[in-house]
Design a protein around this motif. Structure first.
Motif, short mmCIF file in Angstrom:
data_model
loop_
_atom_site.label_atom_id
_atom_site.label_comp_id
_atom_site.label_asym_id
_atom_site.label_seq_id
_atom_site.Cartn_x
_atom_site.Cartn_y
_atom_site.Cartn_z
N GLN A 1 0.83 -1.21 0.00
CA GLN A 1 0.00 0.00 0.00
C GLN A 1 0.87 1.27 0.00
O GLN A 1 0.62 2.20 -0.75
N ALA A 2 1.91 1.26 0.83
CA ALA A 2 2.81 2.42 0.89
C ALA A 2 3.57 2.60 -0.42
O ALA A 2 3.75 3.73 -0.89
N ILE A 3 4.01 1.50 -1.02
CA ILE A 3 4.73 1.59 -2.29
C ILE A 3 3.85 2.23 -3.35
O ILE A 3 4.31 3.11 -4.10
N HIS A 4 2.59 1.82 -3.41
CA HIS A 4 1.67 2.43 -4.38
C HIS A 4 1.52 3.93 -4.13
O HIS A 4 1.49 4.73 -5.07
N LYS A 5 1.47 4.32 -2.86
CA LYS A 5 1.36 5.74 -2.52
C LYS A 5 2.63 6.50 -2.94
O LYS A 5 2.55 7.57 -3.55
N PHE A 6 3.79 5.92 -2.66
CA PHE A 6 5.05 6.56 -3.04
C PHE A 6 5.18 6.67 -4.56
O PHE A 6 5.65 7.68 -5.08
N ILE A 7 4.79 5.62 -5.26
CA ILE A 7 4.86 5.65 -6.72
C ILE A 7 3.94 6.74 -7.27
O ILE A 7 4.31 7.48 -8.18
N LYS A 8 2.76 6.86 -6.69
CA LYS A 8 1.84 7.91 -7.12
C LYS A 8 2.47 9.29 -6.87
O LYS A 8 2.40 10.17 -7.73
N ASN A 9 3.07 9.48 -5.69
CA ASN A 9 3.74 10.76 -5.37
C ASN A 9 4.87 11.04 -6.35
O ASN A 9 5.02 12.17 -6.82
#
Length: 150
Positions: free
Chosen positions: A75-83
């Motif tokens: 979940q955090a990786i997806h958030k970081f990739i989006k950022n």
């Protein structure tokens, strides 16, 4: 710059075991490295974002590959990739022949930032070598590269 938010004084470091020493030094150098970048750039990049960028530099891995090979929650990786995408540092594309998978790669700006940060880290390494000697830095790097049998 070395004293940036020092976590532990040198005298306190003397009483730590190997695991805690590695942790303290890792946190310190990451914090200094992140601050050095963010002081010079108007693009804020967190340590977790740098970690992901390092895993994809000069590659085009799938997002699922990144999630399996980076010690951050999916979940955090997806958030970081989006950022990172919003900042213009990465682009996410569909994988040919697989409608479910997406791959990720650095943009030209992402590559430029990554390479500039690598130069900052090289300067930081030289500063460390000036304090503890180039030979000690080499020995430390060699030890960290060994198979520890863990």
């Amino acid at each position: 710059m070395i004293g940036v938010n020092r976590l532990t004084s040198n005298s306190e470091l003397q009483n730590l075991d190997l695991i805690d020493l590695l942790s303290e030094r890792h946190i310190l150098v990451r914090r200094i490295s992140e601050k050095a970048w963010n002081d010079k750039s108007n693009i804020y990049i967190s340590n977790s974002e740098w970690y992901i960028m390092a895993r994809i530099y000069k590659k085009r891995p799938t997002i699922s590959y990144v999630t399996k090979n980076v010690d951050i929650s999916r979940q955090a990786i997806h958030k970081f990739i989006k950022n990172l995408s919003v900042k213009g540092l990465v682009k996410v594309q569909n994988v040919e022949y697989n409608k479910k998978e997406k791959c990720i790669e650095l943009t030209a700006l992402g590559n430029e930032c990554y390479e500039q940060n690598a130069a900052l880290k090289a300067q930081f390494e030289k500063k460390i070598a000036a304090n503890i000697s180039a030979e000690q830095v080499k020995v430390l790097k060699d030890i960290l590269k060994l198979d520890w049998g863990l």
